[in-house]
Design an enzyme around this catalytic site. Structure first.
Site, PDB file in Angstrom:
ATOM      1  N   SER A 156       0.843  -1.197   0.000  1.00 34.13           N
ATOM      2  CA  SER A 156       0.000   0.000   0.000  1.00 34.13           C
ATOM      3  C   SER A 156       0.876   1.244   0.000  1.00 34.13           C
ATOM      4  CB  SER A 156      -0.883   0.006   1.248  1.00 34.13           C
ATOM      5  OG  SER A 156      -1.519   1.261   1.387  1.00 34.13           O
ATOM      6  N   TYR A 160      -2.589  -0.958  10.472  1.00 38.82           N
ATOM      7  CA  TYR A 160      -2.643  -1.232   9.029  1.00 38.82           C
ATOM      8  C   TYR A 160      -1.333  -0.846   8.345  1.00 38.82           C
ATOM      9  CZ  TYR A 160      -4.263  -1.039   4.144  1.00 38.82           C
ATOM     10  OH  TYR A 160      -4.405  -1.225   2.796  1.00 38.82           O
TER      11      TYR A 160
HETATM   12  N1  LIG Z   1      -8.664  -0.455  -1.683  1.00 39.42           N
HETATM   13  C1  LIG Z   1      -7.613   0.308  -1.525  1.00 39.42           C
HETATM   14  O1  LIG Z   1      -7.646   1.521  -1.657  1.00 39.42           O
HETATM   15  C2  LIG Z   1      -6.298  -0.300  -1.213  1.00 39.42           C
HETATM   16  C3  LIG Z   1      -5.179   0.516  -1.152  1.00 39.42           C
HETATM   17  C4  LIG Z   1      -3.940  -0.034  -0.861  1.00 39.42           C
HETATM   18  C5  LIG Z   1      -3.846  -1.388  -0.629  1.00 39.42           C
HETATM   19  N2  LIG Z   1      -4.944  -2.160  -0.679  1.00 39.42           N
HETATM   20  C6  LIG Z   1      -4.771  -3.585  -0.402  1.00 39.42           C
HETATM   21  O2  LIG Z   1      -5.307  -4.352  -1.461  1.00 39.42           O
HETATM   22  C7  LIG Z   1      -5.750  -5.601  -0.959  1.00 39.42           C
HETATM   23  C8  LIG Z   1      -7.164  -5.864  -1.431  1.00 39.42           C
HETATM   24  O3  LIG Z   1      -8.004  -4.864  -0.961  1.00 39.42           O
HETATM   25  P1  LIG Z   1      -9.467  -4.579  -1.535  1.00 39.42           P
HETATM   26  O4  LIG Z   1      -9.638  -3.126  -1.448  1.00 39.42           O
HETATM   27  O5  LIG Z   1      -9.646  -5.245  -2.803  1.00 39.42           O
HETATM   28  O6  LIG Z   1     -10.350  -5.234  -0.380  1.00 39.42           O
HETATM   29  P2  LIG Z   1     -11.595  -6.249  -0.430  1.00 39.42           P
HETATM   30  O7  LIG Z   1     -12.165  -6.233   0.936  1.00 39.42           O
HETATM   31  O8  LIG Z   1     -12.500  -5.899  -1.555  1.00 39.42           O
HETATM   32  O9  LIG Z   1     -10.949  -7.637  -0.690  1.00 39.42           O
HETATM   33  C9  LIG Z   1     -10.170  -8.300   0.269  1.00 39.42           C
HETATM   34  C10 LIG Z   1     -10.456  -9.785   0.190  1.00 39.42           C
HETATM   35  O10 LIG Z   1      -9.576 -10.426   1.120  1.00 39.42           O
HETATM   36  C11 LIG Z   1     -10.302 -11.457   1.740  1.00 39.42           C
HETATM   37  N3  LIG Z   1      -9.724 -11.798   3.024  1.00 39.42           N
HETATM   38  C12 LIG Z   1      -9.737 -11.071   4.179  1.00 39.42           C
HETATM   39  N4  LIG Z   1      -9.148 -11.752   5.163  1.00 39.42           N
HETATM   40  C13 LIG Z   1      -8.730 -12.917   4.636  1.00 39.42           C
HETATM   41  C14 LIG Z   1      -8.058 -14.045   5.174  1.00 39.42           C
HETATM   42  N5  LIG Z   1      -7.712 -14.116   6.461  1.00 39.42           N
HETATM   43  N6  LIG Z   1      -7.784 -15.067   4.334  1.00 39.42           N
HETATM   44  C15 LIG Z   1      -8.149 -15.003   3.049  1.00 39.42           C
HETATM   45  N7  LIG Z   1      -8.796 -13.978   2.494  1.00 39.42           N
HETATM   46  C16 LIG Z   1      -9.088 -12.944   3.285  1.00 39.42           C
HETATM   47  C17 LIG Z   1     -11.707 -10.924   1.867  1.00 39.42           C
HETATM   48  O11 LIG Z   1     -12.637 -11.991   2.023  1.00 39.42           O
HETATM   49  C18 LIG Z   1     -11.866 -10.160   0.570  1.00 39.42           C
HETATM   50  O12 LIG Z   1     -12.439 -10.977  -0.427  1.00 39.42           O
HETATM   51  C19 LIG Z   1      -5.591  -5.520   0.549  1.00 39.42           C
HETATM   52  O13 LIG Z   1      -4.382  -6.113   0.925  1.00 39.42           O
HETATM   53  C20 LIG Z   1      -5.533  -4.040   0.803  1.00 39.42           C
HETATM   54  O14 LIG Z   1      -4.866  -3.720   1.987  1.00 39.42           O
HETATM   55  C21 LIG Z   1      -6.166  -1.639  -0.963  1.00 39.42           C
END
Ligand SMILES: NC(=O)c1ccc[n+]([C@@H]2O[C@H](COP(=O)([O-])OP(=O)(O)OC[C@H]3O[C@@H](n4cnc5c(N)ncnc54)[C@H](O)[C@@H]3O)[C@@H](O)[C@H]2O)c1
Ligand SMILES: [Zn+2]
Length: 678
Positions: free
Chosen positions: A555, A568
């Site tokens: 991130s 986080y």
């Molecule tokens: N959305 C953003 O702006 C953003 C920014 C920077 C980084 N990220 C990172 O991108 C990644 C995906 O984020 P997103 O926004 O798509 O979120 P999201 O919530 O849409 O998807 C995350 C997925 O991870 C799964 N998950 C959670 N805990 C889990 C576990 N213990 N085992 C297996 N699966 C698990 C959830 O069921 C979900 O399907 C994350 O690591 C997040 O930190 C997101």
């Protein structure tokens, strides 16, 4: 308007082709003749509709048919130069085509066109091929069918075989079809129904004869050392063998694999005669183009220590390659196509099961299905006679047939990630889902691993069937669940090449609000979860010896310092340093490790939808649905970041264009100066 003969033909083909007892995948072809009006002359013209090259009877549509003029097709007999130049007739078929469009005529067109019957079915049923490959198939055919089905000795498919079958039809007016030695069956009828009835009658009669006259235990007695291991042990053993094995069979070019341990395979492998029979190879021409002439068979007890098994597989693989090269040298002529690779397509492990390999998961699966067909054929043939497939020289003439080579040359270029097996954690939602979709679109097989099994399966189904994507449940915080997900990937697609640590969640709290449970949860899912996934995956990557990619979805917050994000952002910084540490450690195995720093991906993100977005929107005083646009205005490029933008970066990092890049983080944030890497 569709001609009624075509409507009947498609319906009959789909009925016959959808039952694996009638024909193997993409095997066989069907035809119908009928009269239509020639739009040029207004006169009636006799046409033949026949399944074209490629495609499967079970799913045949009108587009899959070649349409030819019967008078011109039959006139080819007059210019036929003889069996040694029969291949030239395939190009001549093009001059008998009627109208525009339609599929390319296949090599079997002659047998349909030359036989004087309105409807013809050519099929590859296991029961029929059992007769076709029995040492005394001719006698058995006479005995089982009493003259209604005629034996035609083996001959490579082509114009001459068409003439042979046409002669049978002429000389045996009572016959409804024939057994084609070493190959399959052909049946005919005056109507579509009659042809289908005759086909089914031959297939069922052949099976009934085998059931009635076959001796028990055609594969010999069961051998204790080859008895199937109990379910769980068997799959664990298969998963432990798979990576090393995939490395071996990918010596000439990378292959995708499939593991099958159904009762047919395990029974065959538990029997005394399987080494002798496996060495004889498969028989139906369709079979061994996909299965190679013979499988590689492990000759150790099911319970032999794993390291002994792997060492023995190394030896057997060396021998296999040498034998295959010798087979090529024995039969190749100056004009033969170059050797296409000496690795096996089928590997048999007694007590454990079968691995089948191919350039795609689909071809790997079909190769495995064909070997199951071959086992059924061997069982039938051995039960009433001796299994005697066509001679090796003829197998070579099929495998290295110039017409087959031309077909291979016409295949589209493989996509950039073809043969690569990817596992994406947290791929049931948001960014992970977009990554899985993109990797699949670029040709990878994808395993969608998520806490939420139903959604993981839904996403997989949306991407494609089991040949493209599978969904598995995995809690990345649980060591055993992670291992099980990696095992599932290895058994579904033979190995693993590309891992994306994406699973995550965000709690966004100030230091004083953050509980120990908050801290632990975030670190368990992201820092520890990525560590567990990378460790389990790296074992596979190292065993395979084919390199690989590990990508972390870290991130912007791994470098950016701001309030309300201690747990986080700290765990994201942990992930970011794992990238550098593992890049340093896994480089010697050809494994690249890179990271991506996204920011502000609102659309599709479960993190934002789950309340966090509403809170952020309230803080900034904008409606929640405008949060993405609001974030965009804070970026240097003024662009909203979408899940697809992150997916694009994953693809680029794993594509061959970045083959020399490891330990890198790529920001996908539309430009955030405070998060510039330095
Ligand atoms: N959305 C953003 O702006 C953003 C920014 C920077 C980084 N990220 C990172 O991108 C990644 C995906 O984020 P997103 O926004 O798509 O979120 P999201 O919530 O849409 O998807 C995350 C997925 O991870 C799964 N998950 C959670 N805990 C889990 C576990 N213990 N085992 C297996 N699966 C698990 C959830 O069921 C979900 O399907 C994350 O690591 C997040 O930190 C997101
Ligand atoms: Zn055939």
């Amino acid at each position: 308007m569709t001609h009624p003969a075509v409507t009947d033909l498609i319906a009959r083909s789909n009925r016959l082709g959808s039952d694996p007892r009638n024909t193997n995948y993409a095997g066989g072809n069907t035809s119908a003749k009928g009269v239509a009006t020639d739009p040029v002359t207004g006169e009636p013209v006799e046409l033949m509709w026949v399944k074209g090259s490629g495609g499967d009877l079970g799913t045949l549509t009108e587009q899959g048919l070649a349409v030819l003029r019967v008078d011109r097709l039959r006139a080819l007999e007059g210019v036929y130069p003889g069996a040694d130049r029969e291949d030239e007739m395939v190009a001549a078929f093009d001059h008998t085509l009627f109208g525009t469009g339609g599929a390319a005529p296949s090599i079997d067109t002659a047998m349909h066109g030359l036989v004087d019957a309105a409807h013809v079915d050519h099929l590859h049923p296991d029961s029929g091929i059992a007769f076709a490959t029995a040492a005394d198939g001719e006698r058995l055919t006479a005995e089982a069918f009493g003259g209604r089905v005629v034996w035609v000795p083996w001959r490579r498919p082509g114009f001459q075989l068409g003439l042979d079958i046409a002669a049978v039809r002429r000389e045996h007016p009572d016959a409804v079809g024939c057994i084609l030695g070493g190959h399959g069956i052909t049946a005919w009828g005056d109507t579509s129904d009659e042809s289908e009835r005759n086909s089914r009658w031959i297939i069922e009669r052949a099976q009934a004869y085998l059931d009635e006259h076959g001796r028990p235990e055609p594969f010999g007695s069961a051998v204790d050392a080859w008895a199937p291991l109990p379910d769980e042990e068997r799959r664990a053993r298969a998963a432990a063998i798979a990576p090393h094995l995939r490395g071996l069979v990918s010596t000439d070019r990378a292959q995708v694999g499939r593991f099958i341990d159904d009762a047919v395979v395990l029974d065959f492998l538990s029997r005394a005669e399987h080494p002798r029979l496996a060495a004889l190879g498969t028989s139906c021409p369709d079979h061994f183009l996909r299965t190679k002439v013979a499988p590689l068979v492990l000759d150790l007890p099911a319970t032999a220590p794993l390291d002994e098994v792997l060492a023995r597989l190394d030896e057997l693989h060396r021998t296999y390659r040498a034998d295959y090269a010798a087979y090529y040298d024995r039969h190749a002529e100056a004009a033969s196509p170059a050797m296409r690779g000496a690795d096996p397509a089928i590997v048999l492990i007694p007590g454990v099961g079968m691995f089948s390999y191919g350039a795609t998961a689909q071809t790997a699966r079909v190769a495995g299905e064909f070997y199951v067909n071959a086992v059924n054929v061997m069982r039938g043939a051995e039960s009433v006679s001796t299994y005697a497939p066509i001679p090796e020289s003829e197998k070579f003439r099929i495998e290295y047939w110039a017409l087959e080579e031309a077909k291979l040359a016409r295949m589209p270029r493989p996509r950039p990630l073809a043969t690569r097996v990817a596992l994406v954690t947290g791929a049931a939602s948001g960014i992970g889902r977009a990554i899985a979709e993109r990797l699949a679109a670029e040709g990878a097989c994808v395993v969608i691993a998520d806490l939420d099994l139903d959604r993981a399966r839904e996403v997989a189904a949306g991407i494609g069937g089991a040949d493209v994507a599978v969904g598995v449940r995995a809690d990345v915080t649980d060591e055993h669940a992670v291992q099980a997900a990696v095992d599932a990937a290895v058994l579904a697609f033979g190995g693993l090449d590309l891992v994306v640590n994406n699973a995550g969640l965000s709690l966004s709290k100030s230091l004083l609000e953050t509980t120990v449970a908050d801290w632990d949860l975030q670190h368990d899912v992201m820092a520890k979860g990525s560590f567990l996934v990378s460790r389990a995956a790296a074992r596979v990557l190292i065993d395979q010896g084919l390199g690989g990619d590990i990508v972390y979805i870290s991130s912007k917050n791994s470098v950016f310092a701001g309030p309300d994000n201690i747990a986080y952002s700290a765990t994201k910084a942990d992930q970011a340093h794992q990238v550098r540490l593992l890049a340093a450690e896994l480089g010697e195995h050809g494994v690249k490790v890179n990271g991506i720093n996204p920011d502000g991906v609102v659309r599709g993100s479960g993190i934002f939808a789950g309340g966090w977005g509403a809170k952020r929107a309230a803080v900034y005083g904008v409606p929640e649905e405008e949060l993405g646009a609001f974030y965009a205005q804070r970026t240097l490029l003024k662009r909203e970041v979408l899940p697809e933008n992150v997916a694009n970066a994953v693809f680029v990092l794993c594509s061959s264009d970045l083959s020399h890049t490891t330990g890198l983080h790529v920001p996908v944030d539309a430009g955030v100066a405070a998060a510039f890497l330095r």
